[in-house]
Design a protein around this motif. Structure first.
Motif, short mmCIF file in Angstrom:
data_model
loop_
_atom_site.label_atom_id
_atom_site.label_comp_id
_atom_site.label_asym_id
_atom_site.label_seq_id
_atom_site.Cartn_x
_atom_site.Cartn_y
_atom_site.Cartn_z
N GLY A 169 15.73 -0.97 9.84
CA GLY A 169 14.60 -1.90 9.95
C GLY A 169 13.28 -1.14 10.03
N PHE A 170 12.25 -1.83 10.40
CA PHE A 170 10.88 -1.26 10.38
C PHE A 170 10.73 -0.07 11.34
N ILE A 171 10.81 -0.33 12.63
CA ILE A 171 10.50 0.76 13.58
C ILE A 171 11.65 1.77 13.63
N GLY A 172 12.90 1.26 13.57
CA GLY A 172 14.06 2.16 13.62
C GLY A 172 14.04 3.18 12.49
N ALA A 186 23.52 -3.43 10.90
CA ALA A 186 24.33 -4.47 10.24
C ALA A 186 23.76 -4.86 8.88
N LEU A 187 22.58 -4.33 8.54
CA LEU A 187 21.90 -4.72 7.28
C LEU A 187 21.79 -6.25 7.18
N THR A 188 21.15 -6.84 8.16
CA THR A 188 20.81 -8.26 8.07
C THR A 188 19.70 -8.39 7.03
N ALA A 220 16.76 -8.26 7.44
CA ALA A 220 15.64 -7.37 7.78
C ALA A 220 15.97 -5.90 7.58
N GLY A 221 17.23 -5.59 7.37
CA GLY A 221 17.64 -4.20 7.20
C GLY A 221 17.73 -3.87 5.72
N ASN A 222 17.33 -2.65 5.39
CA ASN A 222 17.25 -2.31 3.98
C ASN A 222 17.73 -0.88 3.79
N LYS A 256 27.36 1.07 8.42
CA LYS A 256 27.04 -0.36 8.40
C LYS A 256 27.92 -1.06 9.43
N GLY A 257 27.30 -1.74 10.38
CA GLY A 257 28.10 -2.44 11.39
C GLY A 257 27.22 -3.16 12.39
N ASP A 258 27.88 -4.08 13.10
CA ASP A 258 27.18 -4.96 14.03
C ASP A 258 27.28 -4.39 15.44
N GLN A 309 22.40 -14.12 20.64
CA GLN A 309 23.65 -13.36 20.46
C GLN A 309 23.38 -11.87 20.24
N THR A 310 22.53 -11.56 19.27
CA THR A 310 22.30 -10.13 18.97
C THR A 310 21.50 -9.45 20.07
N ASN A 311 20.45 -10.10 20.53
CA ASN A 311 19.50 -9.40 21.41
C ASN A 311 20.00 -9.27 22.85
N VAL A 353 14.81 -0.59 23.35
CA VAL A 353 13.47 -0.80 22.78
C VAL A 353 13.11 -2.26 23.02
N SER A 354 12.22 -2.48 23.99
CA SER A 354 11.82 -3.83 24.33
C SER A 354 10.40 -4.09 23.80
N THR A 355 9.76 -5.10 24.34
CA THR A 355 8.49 -5.54 23.76
C THR A 355 7.54 -6.05 24.85
N PRO A 390 12.05 -18.23 22.07
CA PRO A 390 13.45 -17.79 22.18
C PRO A 390 13.59 -16.29 21.92
N TYR A 391 12.77 -15.75 21.02
CA TYR A 391 12.81 -14.29 20.78
C TYR A 391 12.47 -13.53 22.06
N SER A 392 11.31 -13.84 22.65
CA SER A 392 10.89 -13.05 23.80
C SER A 392 11.80 -13.30 25.00
N CYS A 398 6.65 -2.08 24.08
CA CYS A 398 5.53 -1.72 23.21
C CYS A 398 4.81 -2.96 22.69
N SER A 399 3.56 -2.77 22.35
CA SER A 399 2.77 -3.84 21.72
C SER A 399 3.09 -3.91 20.22
N ASN A 400 2.37 -4.74 19.49
CA ASN A 400 2.63 -4.94 18.05
C ASN A 400 2.48 -3.64 17.27
N ASN A 401 3.49 -3.31 16.48
CA ASN A 401 3.44 -2.13 15.63
C ASN A 401 2.99 -2.50 14.22
N TYR A 402 2.44 -1.53 13.50
CA TYR A 402 2.17 -1.72 12.08
C TYR A 402 2.36 -0.36 11.40
N GLU A 459 7.65 -10.49 6.32
CA GLU A 459 7.44 -11.75 7.07
C GLU A 459 6.39 -11.63 8.17
N LYS A 460 6.04 -10.41 8.59
CA LYS A 460 5.15 -10.20 9.72
C LYS A 460 3.68 -10.21 9.27
N LEU A 461 2.76 -10.47 10.22
CA LEU A 461 1.35 -10.74 9.87
C LEU A 461 0.75 -9.73 8.88
#
Ligand code: NAD
Ligand code: TDX
Length: 346
Positions: free
Chosen positions: A14-17, A38-40, A42-44, A63-65, A105-107, A129-131, A158-160, A186-190, A197-199
């Motif tokens: 994913g992005f930060i990982g 798991a390559l959801t 969001a994973g590439n 690859k795995g959950d 479930q995941t988080n 890694v929290s937020t 629900p995310y937070s 951490c605060s918002n990353n870019y 999908e993110k701003l």
């Protein structure tokens, strides 16, 4: 002698990982980095192409959950990790509002499975890694207020809520079982590889495609932006520091209103502000996030290196140079999400 370590990085596609994988491979060429993802949607895997090609001996992708206890157990037996850094999560607030189940479930269950394995295999540190979103939000008219590590957890979406729950479970494993843990909020990353999908990436991509830029509500919500590499540096310092049982806020005092970011992107790309479209607000939309990072500065000497004015230019250039990466994403399943999400907003 160099201290060799094996680190399992979950969510590394994913992005930060993925930024963390590249950061660590460069800084610690003698470490073994194992990515479990798991390559959801969001994973590439293409994001990790260079790591796989350039580091055949010390980088491995699996690859795995993270919720798959059997797979996690066999990976721990095989790799004997010293440290586990958990980035794997459902991460998009809007998706959590549309459909919360996968988030809980995941988080929440994912960290539990990983920590059970860490406990069994005497891993020297589990890092979550929290937020900053676990603290809820701050009012716009109190610029003197910031989130500290002692601010009460007060999640809005629900995310937070799922991330806040995970933090509680992590601290419970520490107190009950003595599991060595640490948490970064951490605060918002870019930066590079940020999912469209993110701003920030959404606005860059829509502007490049001359599509409307959907700004929620009045556009005055404030986020505290940090260049992704500075977040990676903070996690590196925490996992290598004397930080067992500690929580660290990570942020660079860079608060900006969404509308100002959108205007800045348009200006950089030479596109007209007439592309801006104000749309229905996000439900429960947090007003302002602002991190007080004094603990990590004082205790670990962490300082952000990239100023926003440079980081945003670098990021826009990255999206211009990597059209193939995001064009492939937005032409697939993502299109359905975009149409559903933004088609319903008026
Ligand atoms: P992302 O959505 O870009 O990436 C998440 C990754 O996790 C993807 O590669 C996905 O395939 C993987 N994943 C999802 N569910 C999985 C599962 N069950 N098992 C294994 N892998 C799974 O997210 P991101 O923006 O890189 O965020 C990474 C972490 O950082 C998250 O925990 C998020 O809560 C946290 N965080 C993000 C930000 C931000 O601004 N993006 C800020 C603070 C904290
Ligand atoms: O189309 C949009 N229009 C808009 O106005 C999108 C996608 C967002 N926004 C607004 C909502 C927020 O106020 O922009 C702001 C940023 O939104 P996101 O990029 O979705 O990020 P945010 O909700 O702040 O959450 C992010 O930072 C904290 C990450 O996605 C989380 O994973 C992280 O925990």
């Amino acid at each position: 002698m160099e201290d060799k370590k094996t680190i399992i990085v979950t969510g590394g596609a994913g992005f930060i990982g993925s930024n963390f994988v590249y950061y660590m491979l460069k800084k610690y060429p003698f470490y073994r980095i194992v990515c479990l993802d798991a390559l959801t949607y969001a994973g590439n895997l293409s994001t990790l192409k260079k790591a796989i090609k350039d580091h055949p001996d010390n980088f491995r992708f699996v690859k795995g959950d993270i919720r798959d206890a059997e797979l996690v157990e066999s990976l721990f037996v095989e790799e004997k990790p010293d440290i586990v850094v958990n980035f794997a999560a459902e991460s998009h607030v809007d998706r959590s509002i549309l459909d919360p189940q996968a988030f809980l479930q995941t988080n929440i269950m994912g960290p539990q499975v990983l920590m059970d394995a860490c406990k069994k295999h005497n891993v020297e540190r589990y890092h979550q890694v929290s937020t900053d979103e676990v603290y809820g939000d701050l009012p716009l008219d109190r610029p003197d207020l910031f989130f500290t590590e002692n601010t009460n957890l007060h999640a809005s979406s629900p995310y937070s809520a799922s991330k806040a729950s995970a933090d509680l479970v992590v601290m419970a494993y520490h107190r009950t079982y003595g599991l060595p843990v640490s948490i970064s909020r951490c605060s918002n990353n870019y930066g590079p590889y940020h999912f469209p999908e993110k701003l920030i990436p959404l606005m860059i991509i829509n502007a490049l495609n001359d599509k409307p830029l959907p700004v929620y509500g009045d556009g005055l919500n404030v986020r505290d932006w940090l260049y992704v590499e500075d977040h990676c540096k903070a996690i590196d310092m925490i996992i290598h520091g004397d930080c067992n049982g500690e929580v660290f806020n990570v942020g660079g005092h860079n608060e900006m209103a969404n509308i100002d970011i959108v205007k800045l992107i348009l200006k950089e790309l030479g596109k007209p502000e007439s592309l801006i479209t104000f749309v229905e607000d996000r439900k429960g939309h947090d007003r302002r996030y602002a991190i007080d990072p004094s603990k990590i500065k004082r205790e670990l000497g962490w300082e952000p290196e990239t100023k926003f004015e440079n980081g945003i230019v670098k990021t826009i250039q990255w999206y211009l140079d990597h059209k193939d990466w995001w064009e492939e994403i937005i032409s697939g399943e993502y299109k359905n999400y975009y149409d559903k999400m933004y088609g319903e907003k008026k």
